[in-house]
Structure formats: C-alpha cells, structure tokens
Design a protein around this motif. Structure first.
Motif, mmCIF file in Angstrom:
data_model
loop_
_atom_site.group_PDB
_atom_site.id
_atom_site.type_symbol
_atom_site.label_atom_id
_atom_site.label_comp_id
_atom_site.label_asym_id
_atom_site.label_seq_id
_atom_site.Cartn_x
_atom_site.Cartn_y
_atom_site.Cartn_z
ATOM 1 N N HIS A 30 -125.764 48.709 -65.665
ATOM 2 C CA HIS A 30 -124.496 48.474 -66.345
ATOM 3 C C HIS A 30 -123.731 49.745 -66.687
ATOM 4 N N GLY A 31 -124.307 50.865 -66.442
ATOM 5 C CA GLY A 31 -123.689 52.112 -66.885
ATOM 6 C C GLY A 31 -122.560 52.569 -65.987
ATOM 7 N N GLU A 36 -114.216 54.757 -64.474
ATOM 8 C CA GLU A 36 -114.631 53.919 -63.338
ATOM 9 C C GLU A 36 -114.202 52.477 -63.539
ATOM 10 N N ARG A 37 -114.340 51.954 -64.765
ATOM 11 C CA ARG A 37 -113.905 50.583 -65.052
ATOM 12 C C ARG A 37 -112.398 50.445 -64.878
ATOM 13 N N GLN A 38 -111.626 51.426 -65.367
ATOM 14 C CA GLN A 38 -110.175 51.376 -65.229
ATOM 15 C C GLN A 38 -109.765 51.451 -63.763
ATOM 16 N N ARG A 39 -110.416 52.314 -62.991
ATOM 17 C CA ARG A 39 -110.110 52.445 -61.568
ATOM 18 C C ARG A 39 -110.360 51.118 -60.850
ATOM 19 N N ASP A 40 -111.488 50.485 -61.126
ATOM 20 C CA ASP A 40 -111.800 49.212 -60.483
ATOM 21 C C ASP A 40 -110.806 48.125 -60.903
ATOM 22 N N ARG A 41 -110.397 48.145 -62.176
ATOM 23 C CA ARG A 41 -109.425 47.162 -62.656
ATOM 24 C C ARG A 41 -108.075 47.373 -61.974
ATOM 25 N N LEU A 42 -107.649 48.630 -61.811
ATOM 26 C CA LEU A 42 -106.381 48.916 -61.144
ATOM 27 C C LEU A 42 -106.415 48.492 -59.677
ATOM 28 N N ILE A 43 -107.521 48.729 -59.009
ATOM 29 C CA ILE A 43 -107.657 48.327 -57.610
ATOM 30 C C ILE A 43 -107.575 46.814 -57.488
#
Length: 64
Positions: A30-31, A36-43
């Motif tokens: 989960h780390g 990284e979370r923001q990048r994945d959300r933007l994609i």
C-alpha cells in the motif's frame, strides 16, 4: 553453559518483530507517496475526459 533468557522479554521482542514484518508487507502493498497517488489520479481523469469527449452521445444516455 546456556544463556539465560527472560521469557517475558523474549515474547515481547517476538511480538515487535512480527509487527515489523507485517508493517513491511503493508508498505510494499500500500505504500505510495502522495505525488504518485496524484499522478495516477490525473492520468485516470485525463483518460476519462478523453473517452467522454469522443462519445457519440455526450450525455452518456441513450435517447429513445
């Protein structure tokens, strides 16, 4: 001669080691950093907008 071991301390150390092992597994699963979370959300948002803009029916509903 054998080493004298305090069973209470040994039990607590074993519990600490188990917690560390579980924490290491959770970090691996989960780390992710905030970036990284923001990048994945933007994609994902960009992909959704792309698909939505190329739909034949912009509302997404079939009118009958």
């Amino acid at each position: 001669m054998a080493e004298i071991v305090n069973l209470r301390q040994a039990r607590k150390q074993k519990a600490r080691d188990e917690k560390l092992r579980v924490a290491e597994q959770n970090r691996a699963l989960h780390g992710r950093s905030k970036a990284e979370r923001q990048r994945d959300r933007l994609i994902a948002d960009k992909a959704e907008k792309f698909v939505a803009s190329h739909r034949l029916d912009p509302s997404g509903k079939d009118e009958q």
